[in-house]
Design a protein around this motif. Structure first.
Motif, PDB file in Angstrom:
ATOM      1  N   TRP A  92       8.785   0.412 -15.643  1.00 11.77           N
ATOM      2  CA  TRP A  92       7.726  -0.136 -14.784  1.00 11.77           C
ATOM      3  C   TRP A  92       7.707   0.573 -13.435  1.00 11.77           C
ATOM      4  O   TRP A  92       6.657   0.923 -12.910  1.00 11.77           O
ATOM      5  CB  TRP A  92       7.935  -1.652 -14.596  1.00 11.77           C
ATOM      6  CG  TRP A  92       6.650  -2.368 -14.441  1.00 11.77           C
ATOM      7  CD1 TRP A  92       5.846  -2.392 -13.340  1.00 11.77           C
ATOM      8  CD2 TRP A  92       5.979  -3.135 -15.453  1.00 11.77           C
ATOM      9  NE1 TRP A  92       4.723  -3.136 -13.593  1.00 11.77           N
ATOM     10  CE2 TRP A  92       4.780  -3.608 -14.869  1.00 11.77           C
ATOM     11  CE3 TRP A  92       6.284  -3.487 -16.770  1.00 11.77           C
ATOM     12  CZ2 TRP A  92       3.885  -4.417 -15.574  1.00 11.77           C
ATOM     13  CZ3 TRP A  92       5.389  -4.285 -17.458  1.00 11.77           C
ATOM     14  CH2 TRP A  92       4.208  -4.736 -16.879  1.00 11.77           C
ATOM     15  N   GLY A  96       4.625   2.810 -12.639  1.00 15.17           N
ATOM     16  CA  GLY A  96       3.823   2.311 -11.517  1.00 15.17           C
ATOM     17  C   GLY A  96       3.915   3.201 -10.290  1.00 15.17           C
ATOM     18  O   GLY A  96       3.262   2.941  -9.295  1.00 15.17           O
ATOM     19  N   HIS A  98       6.564   3.807  -8.174  1.00 15.74           N
ATOM     20  CA  HIS A  98       7.177   3.147  -7.023  1.00 15.74           C
ATOM     21  C   HIS A  98       8.469   3.886  -6.653  1.00 15.74           C
ATOM     22  O   HIS A  98       9.426   3.873  -7.433  1.00 15.74           O
ATOM     23  CB  HIS A  98       7.463   1.682  -7.348  1.00 15.74           C
ATOM     24  CG  HIS A  98       6.248   0.950  -7.845  1.00 15.74           C
ATOM     25  ND1 HIS A  98       5.087   0.885  -7.102  1.00 15.74           N
ATOM     26  CD2 HIS A  98       5.999   0.272  -8.993  1.00 15.74           C
ATOM     27  CE1 HIS A  98       4.185   0.196  -7.787  1.00 15.74           C
ATOM     28  NE2 HIS A  98       4.695  -0.181  -8.931  1.00 15.74           N
ATOM     29  N   ARG A 202      -6.924  -3.996  -4.495  1.00 11.40           N
ATOM     30  CA  ARG A 202      -6.948  -3.210  -5.726  1.00 11.40           C
ATOM     31  C   ARG A 202      -6.108  -3.911  -6.769  1.00 11.40           C
ATOM     32  O   ARG A 202      -5.222  -4.689  -6.432  1.00 11.40           O
ATOM     33  CB  ARG A 202      -6.327  -1.830  -5.489  1.00 11.40           C
ATOM     34  CG  ARG A 202      -7.105  -0.923  -4.581  1.00 11.40           C
ATOM     35  CD  ARG A 202      -6.236   0.253  -4.168  1.00 11.40           C
ATOM     36  NE  ARG A 202      -6.895   1.108  -3.199  1.00 11.40           N
ATOM     37  CZ  ARG A 202      -7.563   2.210  -3.509  1.00 11.40           C
ATOM     38  NH1 ARG A 202      -7.661   2.594  -4.770  1.00 11.40           N
ATOM     39  NH2 ARG A 202      -8.127   2.941  -2.575  1.00 11.40           N
ATOM     40  N   ALA A 203      -6.386  -3.619  -8.028  1.00 11.07           N
ATOM     41  CA  ALA A 203      -5.567  -4.141  -9.115  1.00 11.07           C
ATOM     42  C   ALA A 203      -4.645  -3.018  -9.583  1.00 11.07           C
ATOM     43  O   ALA A 203      -5.105  -1.938  -9.926  1.00 11.07           O
ATOM     44  CB  ALA A 203      -6.446  -4.621 -10.258  1.00 11.07           C
ATOM     45  N   PHE A 204      -3.347  -3.263  -9.556  1.00  9.48           N
ATOM     46  CA  PHE A 204      -2.351  -2.255  -9.954  1.00  9.48           C
ATOM     47  C   PHE A 204      -1.854  -2.550 -11.366  1.00  9.48           C
ATOM     48  O   PHE A 204      -1.432  -3.666 -11.650  1.00  9.48           O
ATOM     49  CB  PHE A 204      -1.136  -2.279  -9.015  1.00  9.48           C
ATOM     50  CG  PHE A 204      -1.428  -1.826  -7.608  1.00  9.48           C
ATOM     51  CD1 PHE A 204      -2.103  -2.651  -6.725  1.00  9.48           C
ATOM     52  CD2 PHE A 204      -1.020  -0.578  -7.170  1.00  9.48           C
ATOM     53  CE1 PHE A 204      -2.370  -2.242  -5.418  1.00  9.48           C
ATOM     54  CE2 PHE A 204      -1.280  -0.151  -5.869  1.00  9.48           C
ATOM     55  CZ  PHE A 204      -1.957  -0.985  -4.993  1.00  9.48           C
ATOM     56  N   GLY A 205      -1.893  -1.549 -12.207  1.00  8.28           N
ATOM     57  CA  GLY A 205      -1.239  -1.669 -13.508  1.00  8.28           C
ATOM     58  C   GLY A 205      -1.932  -2.563 -14.504  1.00  8.28           C
ATOM     59  O   GLY A 205      -1.296  -3.094 -15.408  1.00  8.28           O
ATOM     60  N   GLY A 206      -3.225  -2.741 -14.353  1.00  9.71           N
ATOM     61  CA  GLY A 206      -3.958  -3.600 -15.283  1.00  9.71           C
ATOM     62  C   GLY A 206      -4.103  -2.959 -16.656  1.00  9.71           C
ATOM     63  O   GLY A 206      -3.580  -1.876 -16.924  1.00  9.71           O
ATOM     64  N   LEU A 207      -4.823  -3.652 -17.492  1.00  7.73           N
ATOM     65  CA  LEU A 207      -5.071  -3.190 -18.850  1.00  7.73           C
ATOM     66  C   LEU A 207      -5.642  -1.768 -18.818  1.00  7.73           C
ATOM     67  O   LEU A 207      -6.660  -1.520 -18.187  1.00  7.73           O
ATOM     68  CB  LEU A 207      -6.076  -4.148 -19.490  1.00  7.73           C
ATOM     69  CG  LEU A 207      -6.328  -4.005 -20.982  1.00  7.73           C
ATOM     70  CD1 LEU A 207      -5.070  -4.369 -21.757  1.00  7.73           C
ATOM     71  CD2 LEU A 207      -7.474  -4.929 -21.388  1.00  7.73           C
ATOM     72  N   HIS A 212      -7.519   6.327 -20.374  1.00  3.02           N
ATOM     73  CA  HIS A 212      -6.886   6.570 -19.066  1.00  3.02           C
ATOM     74  C   HIS A 212      -5.367   6.738 -19.137  1.00  3.02           C
ATOM     75  O   HIS A 212      -4.790   7.473 -18.344  1.00  3.02           O
ATOM     76  CB  HIS A 212      -7.188   5.415 -18.104  1.00  3.02           C
ATOM     77  CG  HIS A 212      -8.625   5.302 -17.728  1.00  3.02           C
ATOM     78  ND1 HIS A 212      -9.291   6.287 -17.039  1.00  3.02           N
ATOM     79  CD2 HIS A 212      -9.536   4.329 -17.950  1.00  3.02           C
ATOM     80  CE1 HIS A 212     -10.545   5.924 -16.846  1.00  3.02           C
ATOM     81  NE2 HIS A 212     -10.718   4.750 -17.396  1.00  3.02           N
ATOM     82  N   LEU A 216      -2.411   9.158 -16.908  1.00  3.59           N
ATOM     83  CA  LEU A 216      -1.434   8.606 -15.954  1.00  3.59           C
ATOM     84  C   LEU A 216      -0.043   9.147 -16.256  1.00  3.59           C
ATOM     85  O   LEU A 216       0.718   9.504 -15.355  1.00  3.59           O
ATOM     86  CB  LEU A 216      -1.444   7.080 -16.010  1.00  3.59           C
ATOM     87  CG  LEU A 216      -2.734   6.400 -15.527  1.00  3.59           C
ATOM     88  CD1 LEU A 216      -2.667   4.896 -15.733  1.00  3.59           C
ATOM     89  CD2 LEU A 216      -2.994   6.710 -14.062  1.00  3.59           C
TER      90      LEU A 216
ATOM     91  N   PRO B  59     -10.318  -4.385 -17.296  1.00  3.83           N
ATOM     92  CA  PRO B  59      -9.489  -3.202 -17.549  1.00  3.83           C
ATOM     93  C   PRO B  59      -9.525  -2.229 -16.372  1.00  3.83           C
ATOM     94  O   PRO B  59     -10.482  -2.213 -15.608  1.00  3.83           O
ATOM     95  CB  PRO B  59     -10.139  -2.584 -18.781  1.00  3.83           C
ATOM     96  CG  PRO B  59     -11.577  -2.968 -18.677  1.00  3.83           C
ATOM     97  CD  PRO B  59     -11.621  -4.306 -17.992  1.00  3.83           C
ATOM     98  N   ILE B  69      -4.142  -7.349  -6.709  1.00  4.12           N
ATOM     99  CA  ILE B  69      -3.378  -7.875  -7.847  1.00  4.12           C
ATOM    100  C   ILE B  69      -2.299  -6.881  -8.233  1.00  4.12           C
ATOM    101  O   ILE B  69      -2.569  -5.687  -8.359  1.00  4.12           O
ATOM    102  CB  ILE B  69      -4.282  -8.042  -9.083  1.00  4.12           C
ATOM    103  CG1 ILE B  69      -5.486  -8.922  -8.779  1.00  4.12           C
ATOM    104  CG2 ILE B  69      -3.482  -8.622 -10.262  1.00  4.12           C
ATOM    105  CD1 ILE B  69      -6.540  -8.867  -9.868  1.00  4.12           C
ATOM    106  N   HIS B  71      -0.169  -6.314 -11.477  1.00  5.65           N
ATOM    107  CA  HIS B  71       0.113  -6.723 -12.854  1.00  5.65           C
ATOM    108  C   HIS B  71       1.579  -6.424 -13.124  1.00  5.65           C
ATOM    109  O   HIS B  71       1.992  -5.256 -13.111  1.00  5.65           O
ATOM    110  CB  HIS B  71      -0.779  -5.958 -13.822  1.00  5.65           C
ATOM    111  CG  HIS B  71      -2.207  -6.405 -13.776  1.00  5.65           C
ATOM    112  ND1 HIS B  71      -2.654  -7.526 -14.426  1.00  5.65           N
ATOM    113  CD2 HIS B  71      -3.292  -5.895 -13.134  1.00  5.65           C
ATOM    114  CE1 HIS B  71      -3.959  -7.686 -14.203  1.00  5.65           C
ATOM    115  NE2 HIS B  71      -4.366  -6.709 -13.422  1.00  5.65           N
TER     116      HIS B  71
END
Lengths: 384, 298
Positions: A92, A96, A98, A202-207, A212, A216, B59, B69, B71
């Protein structure tokens, strides 16, 4: 300022001088002194950081990830079973992007319970996307923590600073503790381009669909490929300020060597005693200590070994069903290149069994007597 | 002239959730999110583990929410939120409310250890469990929040769940955290009021939100709010709060407590239950209700 300190405290001082802002950790032998000292530093104000006493290593890494995405410099330390429990979160942290830095004390995996050193814990995390630095002295541990933050934050890839249980973690050595002001000059504050904040939601690590995800991971590898040059560059920069070079490998008397021990961690220093003895008796021996295992310094290993007649890789680990893990990597580094030496593979010191000068002499006697490396594992010091 | 009747909007008008999300029709969890964000406002950061909301949000690279967010991994809502809170504070933001937003599986089961750890340390986070009483995102498998009698794909009708739902609120109360509340999507004013109250409290705050799931409960999408309301009115899911682990306050008194039968019978997941089995559910609900009233009085 010079101080006598144990390897574990070298990790703590490294994390302190790097101005870690969030430390989340769970105790495990032989790592405890790392976080005990950091906890003290946080409580007495020596270090302006939040210390989170999490209830497991899994949560330790999760909390570091949370802190890192919020824009803070995060540090933790663990060992063996703790590292294995973190496994999911290691993927992760790297996936991600980090740039957490973690100390890992190499300790054998149970069962049976063992607190002694070997490398199967960290090498089991080989493919998680973390950079791995195997250290051989307390000075190198402290210095590498500072360098690792710089490299990690530049590439947004986490880094693991690794040291042998007891052989380094609990061994006291003289360590030159750099000036905070100089460290600040070397390592600027962590200012990520994107972070978790309501002012830029922002949304991090979503579906992530198959259109895509591939890219990554491609980027993770591409940034990992930048690491060898960056480690050397930041190592030279470190040398300018602090007088100590931090490279990918540490080659000892390899330039004109006919026979080279390839090692990692503290075992290398034992090998050097044997190298010196061999040199006195006329055998041109050397030692190549591989410090950075991920990314693997393929070019550097080729550069050193191409001039050598024979190389013997001593692994303190085993990929069951295959071979020693450094052995495999070294072979793959040399494969397909003309004029490369035969490489012999040895496994020694699992579960903390000592790797002594006699072990290296046994390795040398075996390798020097042969022209061709057989594929079977040569075990050193095992009671068969 | 006739005096005009004026309606007062008790809920904040601000919408932080956009249309275009990926929830099923009649999803209770979406209402839960919408109301929570109305209460907390834009200065909120969410940590969402594996659960329906990991998908509902949309998505990559889209998001249906106007708040950030992260996740996170299934079992790490509480520990990730802990780290986010620490990280924000260390970078000068002590204002943003950090919310761990997890389903019942991520809370009652796999995330319980991290939640317990965070609660014991009294981390300054709001943990919201939206409870649809099974692993709905993976296709309706039983969790420890699944109630007695329910069908799920892993508790088939012939072997329906015979153990009661885990009492998560009692577990959290045992941690003596400053604030715990139950809330329902059928009672948004109560939900928003309590969430606003929680926002001003420091330490770990825990919300157990009832969020019916037509897909998993085999109920009609248009009955979602009705089912949630019935569960409050028949004391299947009473609304109350607990401060500092032992001060219990009932938020909605039931003058005329309804029987559970009507609630049970409009859900396909309970279709196989005999009258005697429904009676045993009624007895259990009654006993729980009496205990709650006793705790409120104490």
């Amino acid at each position: 300022m010079k101080k006598v300190m144990m390897g574990n405290h070298a990790l703590s001082y490294g994390a302190k001088l790097a101005r870690s802002q969030v430390i989340a950790a769970y105790p495990i032998t032989p790592q405890t002194q790392v976080v005990e000292l950091l906890s003290e530093m946080c409580s007495d104000g020596t270090l302006d950081a939040k210390f989170i006493n999490v209830e497991s290593e899994h949560s330790a890494m999760a909390a570091c990830i949370g802190a890192s995405v919020a824009g803070a410099r995060a540090f933790t330390a663990t060992s063996s079973q703790g590292l294995a429990l973190m496994h999911e979160m290691l993927h992760w942290a790297a996936g991600g992007r980090h740039p957490i830095v973690m100390g890992n004390i190499n300790r054998s995996m149970a069962p049976g319970w063992s607190i002694w050193t070997d490398q199967n814990d960290s090498l089991s995390e080989r493919d998680t996307g973390w950079m791995q630095y195997y250290c051989a002295s307390n000075q190198e541990v402290l210095d590498t923590v500072i360098q690792a933050f710089k490299v990690s934050e530049r590439l947004m890839i986490p880094g693991m600073v690794i040291l042998d249980a007891f052989a380094l973690s609990h061994t006291y050595e003289v360590v030159d503790v750099p000036d905070q002001a100089l460290v600040d000059k070397y390592l600027p504050p962590f200012k990520p381009e994107i972070r978790l904040t309501p002012s830029d939601p922002r949304a991090f690590g979503g579906l992530t669909g198959s259109e895509h995800y591939f890219e990554l991971r491609y980027k993770l590898q591409k940034y990992m490929e930048k690491a060898p040059a960056l480690i050397e560059e930041t190592g030279r920069e470190f040398e300018k300020i602090f007088g100590r070079n931090l490279g990918l490998v540490d080659a000892y008397r390899c330039d004109d060597a006919d026979f080279v021990f390839v090692t990692s961690g503290t075992a290398g220093f034992t090998a050097r005693v044997v190298v010196d003895e061999f040199r006195k008796s006329g055998l041109k021996a050397g030692n190549l200590r591989i410090k950075v295992f991920r990314p693997f310094p393929f070019a550097k290993v080729r550069e050193v070994l191409k001039k050598v007649k024979k190389a013997a890789v001593v692994d303190r680990n085993c990929s069951y069903g295959a071979h020693g893990i450094f052995y495999q990597e070294v072979k793959s580094a040399l494969y397909g290149e003309a004029g490369m030496p035969p490489v012999f593979g040895y496994i020694a010191g699992l579960g903390g069994r000592d790797i002594t000068t006699d072990s290296f002499k046994e390795v040398a006697a075996h390798a020097l007597a042969k022209d061709k490396a057989d594929e079977e594992i040569v075990w050193i010091g095992v009671k068969k | 002239m006739k005096k005009e009747k004026k309606m007062t909007l008790t809920l904040p008008a601000e919408e932080l959730m956009a249309c275009g999300h990926l929830a099923c029709q009649g999803c209770g969890a979406t209402l839960a999110m919408r109301y929570m964000l109305k209460a907390l406002g834009q200065k909120t950061a969410l940590c969402i583990p594996a659960c329906c909301w990991a998908v509902i949000d949309g998505p990559y690279p889209y998001s249906s929410l106007d708040v950030p967010i992260y996740h996170c991994a299934f079992e790490t809502a509480a520990s990730t939120a802990t780290g986010v809170k620490a990280g924000l504070e260390m970078t000068g933001d002590s204002e943003t409310a950090v919310v761990a937003w997890a389903g019942d599986g991520g809370t009652f089961d796999i995330g319980l250890q991290a939640l317990s750890g965070a609660a014991e340390r009294n981390e300054d986070i709001i943990y919201v469990c939206y409870d649809n009483e099974a692993y709905m995102n993976t296709g309706i498998q039983r969790s420890s929040a699944t109630p007695y009698g329910a069908w799920t794909t892993t508790t088939p009708v012939k072997h329906f769940k015979t153990r009661p739902k885990k009492d998560i609120v009692a577990i959290m109360a045992a941690h003596r955290i400053p604030y715990i509340a139950t809330a329902s999507i059928s009672h948004p004013e109560d939900f928003v009021k309590k969430m606003r109250k929680a926002k001003d409290i420091k330490g770990t705050r825990f919300f157990h939100v009832y969020a019916p799931c037509p897909t998993g409960w085999k109920s009609r999408p248009e009955d979602t709010v009705k089912l949630a309301r019935m569960a409050v009115q028949n004391a299947y899911f009473p609304l109350y709060e607990i401060e500092d682990g032992d001060k219990v306050t009932l938020n909605l008194k039931l003058k005329d407590k309804k029987p559970v039968n009507d609630y049970i019978r409009i859900q396909g997941r309970f279709r196989h239950l005999t009258e005697a089995q429904v009676a045993s559910i009624q007895a259990e609900v009654d006993a729980r209700w009496e205990r709650l009233l006793k705790n409120c009085a104490a």
